[in-house]
Design a protein around this motif. Structure first.
Motif, PDB file in Angstrom:
ATOM      1  N   CYS A 157       0.852  -1.190   0.000  1.00  0.00           N
ATOM      2  CA  CYS A 157       0.000   0.000   0.000  1.00  0.00           C
ATOM      3  C   CYS A 157       0.889   1.243   0.000  1.00  0.00           C
ATOM      4  O   CYS A 157       1.781   1.384   0.854  1.00  0.00           O
ATOM      5  N   ARG A 163      -3.192   3.747  -1.429  1.00  0.00           N
ATOM      6  CA  ARG A 163      -3.696   2.895  -2.508  1.00  0.00           C
ATOM      7  C   ARG A 163      -2.759   1.705  -2.707  1.00  0.00           C
ATOM      8  O   ARG A 163      -1.540   1.815  -2.521  1.00  0.00           O
ATOM      9  N   TYR A 164      -3.349   0.591  -3.108  1.00  0.00           N
ATOM     10  CA  TYR A 164      -2.558  -0.624  -3.295  1.00  0.00           C
ATOM     11  C   TYR A 164      -1.845  -0.567  -4.640  1.00  0.00           C
ATOM     12  O   TYR A 164      -2.476  -0.369  -5.690  1.00  0.00           O
ATOM     13  N   ALA A 187      -7.224   1.779   0.708  1.00  0.00           N
ATOM     14  CA  ALA A 187      -7.361   0.951   1.901  1.00  0.00           C
ATOM     15  C   ALA A 187      -8.742   1.091   2.520  1.00  0.00           C
ATOM     16  O   ALA A 187      -9.120   0.262   3.367  1.00  0.00           O
TER      17      ALA A 187
END
Length: 497
Positions: A157, A163-164, A187
């Motif tokens: 992340c 954000r991944y 997330a």
């Protein structure tokens, strides 16, 4: 040399002395593009021992070295960093792969920057600055391979926007998501820190880029279900950006095992409590009582709770020989005779069975008792009755004698060949006539033997089969299928008496 001509030379020497010890590779070009000087880091980066090994000019450099972009596309000749500097064209951060034409194994990953420096005294410096990123790139490639191949589910992340940016196959298989359904999600959209009382602390640590210790949580699945996991977070850098590596341990199998174990123990507990025969659960080593069922408590006339902590012998059971030692070795026992004291001072005859069991990860012993007091009393009375009637069987029919012999217990389905083999043919004939109700005189007449010979055969039979009475011999014979109606054996020789 004039003072004005000496000034640029002095400036260049001063510059060279400053940059000679830098870790970055530095190459200086003349205004006409010729390679004027390089520090030790630049030579080492190119695998060169001296300045001439660099080719002397941008054209000579291209003959010895190859450059490709990180996507492995070749760099055009006029786009080589030295060519661009020779054309007085500065540039910022080029990410390149450096190879040698005389060594296919040689490869360096570099970041290049070109500067045109002009001083007030008329000196013109064209500088190529090279950062060796080979170790960093190799480490990143190793991490990429390890991350992708690791069967343990994992996500990365990005902390700047939560954000991944990476997901491995293990996470996709665990959750059922497609890769595109994970990458780019925040997330908050795909919450992997859900569940548990410490969720707020875990989210705060993620936002602050701090390590998230192992914790139990719940991950939403693609099909709408949930999966229990252990999740942990470790801050890392990815291409210079702060990120959080989230790793998972799938707890589903363990949860199912725990649930099955709990259900199994509940079923065992119910069966234990409701069983109509006395049962006790004991320590595997010393037979200390951990629990007894209601039937056991009723048999000894005690409260079940008061039995806990005592030994079986302390509760009145006279264990069969070797019971404690056998259970300690993990051995089972079936239908071993023992006695159990009753509250009124009497005694119950029991058949005891014992089985080592694992409960809650601990080795225990389950002891089951069957009251056979009435059966033993009936057998004793029946044996006495048979003995009495066998004193004079002249007025009993053969069928009645056979039925009396079978009252103790029916003949087994299979014969004990080893015990029967110890009897001679003549002894089996004598035993068969005894089963038909003949006394010694009748046997002597039937076999044309003397009375003394018959008595000797009878005594030998008693000795071999371990009985002392005629009725017990008949019962023994009937148990093994001898009725006196078996066909006579033919040996080819006259049987000796």
């Amino acid at each position: 040399m004039t003072a004005n001509a000496a000034a640029p030379h002095a400036h260049r020497q001063h510059l060279q002395s400053i940059i000679a010890g830098l870790n970055e590779g530095i190459i200086l070009l003349e205004a006409n593009g010729a390679i004027a000087w390089a520090n030790a880091s630049a030579l080492s980066l190119h695998g060169a021992d001296k300045l001439e090994d660099l080719g002397g000019t941008p054209s000579g450099y291209r003959k010895r070295y190859t450059l490709t972009y990180r996507n492995r596309r070749r760099v055009a000749a006029r786009q080589y960093p030295l060519d661009r500097l020779a054309a007085a064209e500065p540039f910022e951060d080029l990410l390149l792969n450096l190879g040698r034409k005389d060594d296919e194994e040689f490869l360096r990953n570099v970041r290049a920057r070109g500067l045109n420096l002009e001083s007030g005294d008329g000196a013109d410096y064209r500088v190529l600055i090279l950062h060796d990123q080979t170790g960093q790139i190799n480490a990143e490639e190793r991490f990429e391979r390890t991350f992708g191949a690791n069967p343990a589910p994992a996500l990365i992340c990005r902390l700047s926007d939560l954000r991944y940016v990476k997901v491995n196959q293990g996470f996709l298989e665990m959750t059922g998501y497609a890769r595109d359904a994970v990458l780019g999600k925040s997330a908050y959209e795909l919450d992997v820190l859900d569940g548990g009382d410490d969720k707020e602390d875990a989210v705060a640590r993620l936002n602050e880029g701090q390590t998230i210790p192992q914790r139990e949580g719940v991950v939403k699945l693609a099909d709408g279900g949930e999966r229990f996991v252990i999740v942990a977070g470790q801050p890392i850098d990815m291409h210079g950006e702060p990120c959080m590596l989230l790793t998972f341990i799938d707890l589903e199998a363990r949860k199912r095992t725990e649930l099955a174990l709990r259900e199994s123990e509940e079923r065992f507990s119910k069966a234990f409590r409701l069983a109509p025969v006395p049962m006790a659960l004991c320590e595997g080593d010393n037979l200390g009582v951990l629990d007894v069922n209601d039937a056991f408590a009723a048999a000894i006339g005690a409260d079940a709770e008061n039995c806990i902590g005592q030994t079986l012998s302390g509760l009145g059971l006279q264990p069969y020989e070797g019971m404690a030692a056998g259970l300690k070795r993990g051995e089972s026992a079936r239908n071993r005779e023992a006695a159990l004291a009753t509250p009124d001072g009497g005694q119950l005859d029991c058949l005891v069975s014992a089985e080592p069991v694992m409960i809650g990860g601990q080795r225990r012993a389950l002891v089951v008792m069957q009251d056979i007091t009435e059966r033993k009393r009936s057998e004793t009375e029946l044996l006495t009755a048979i003995e009495a009637v066998m004193q004079d069987t002249s007025w009993f029919s053969r069928g009645i004698i056979e039925k009396l012999a079978q009252l103790r217990q029916p003949a087994p389905a299979t014969r004990d060949v080893a015990e029967l083999a110890q009897l001679t043919s003549r002894e089996r004939e004598v035993l068969g006539l005894m089963c038909q109700g003949h006394d010694d005189d009748g046997i002597a007449r039937s076999l044309k033997l003397s009375r003394n010979t018959v008595r000797n055969h009878v005594a030998t039979i008693y000795s071999k089969i371990g009985v002392h009475r005629r009725s017990a011999a008949i019962v023994w014979a009937r148990d093994r299928g001898i009725t006196g109606h078996e066909p006579a054996r033919r040996t080819g020789k006259r049987q000796k008496d």
